[in-house]
Motif scaffolding. Structure first.
Motif: not given
Length: 108
Positions: A83-92, A95
């Protein structure tokens, strides 16, 4: 002439070990406070630790309920990592989108 060995009664030993366990102070600090050698107190703490392990039967093996809990926690950790990896991708992605939107809005 050699030094005579000091003898400590079991209550004193147990109290010293309890101070180390419960206060979080270092063995050296507690030994200084009590006026005994740090190596002596370290031996008492080690003997107490071994006795506790034998009493609880935790000689490195986990009970069935502990194994199940460990497996559950590992699964949960893996889920959270995904889930964290997915959220980081979405955040990037967001941005980058904002940067492109600002560039387009400013005409650069």
């Amino acid at each position: 002439m050699g030094e005579t060995r000091r003898r400590f009664d079991p209550e004193f030993r147990a109290g010293a070990v309890r101070i180390v366990r419960e206060t979080g102070k270092s063995i050296a600090q507690v030994a200084r406070d009590l006026g005994i050698k740090a190596g002596t107190l370290a031996n008492w703490v080690q003997m107490d630790r071994l006795a506790r392990e034998q009493d609880t039967g935790s000689g490195g093996e986990l009970a069935e309920s502990e194994r199940e809990e460990l497996a559950r926690l590992r699964r949960q950790k893996a889920e959270w990592a995904k889930e964290r990896a997915e959220l980081e991708m979405e955040r990037d992605v967001l941005k980058r989108s904002v940067v492109l939107w600002v560039k387009e809005a400013t005409g650069r």
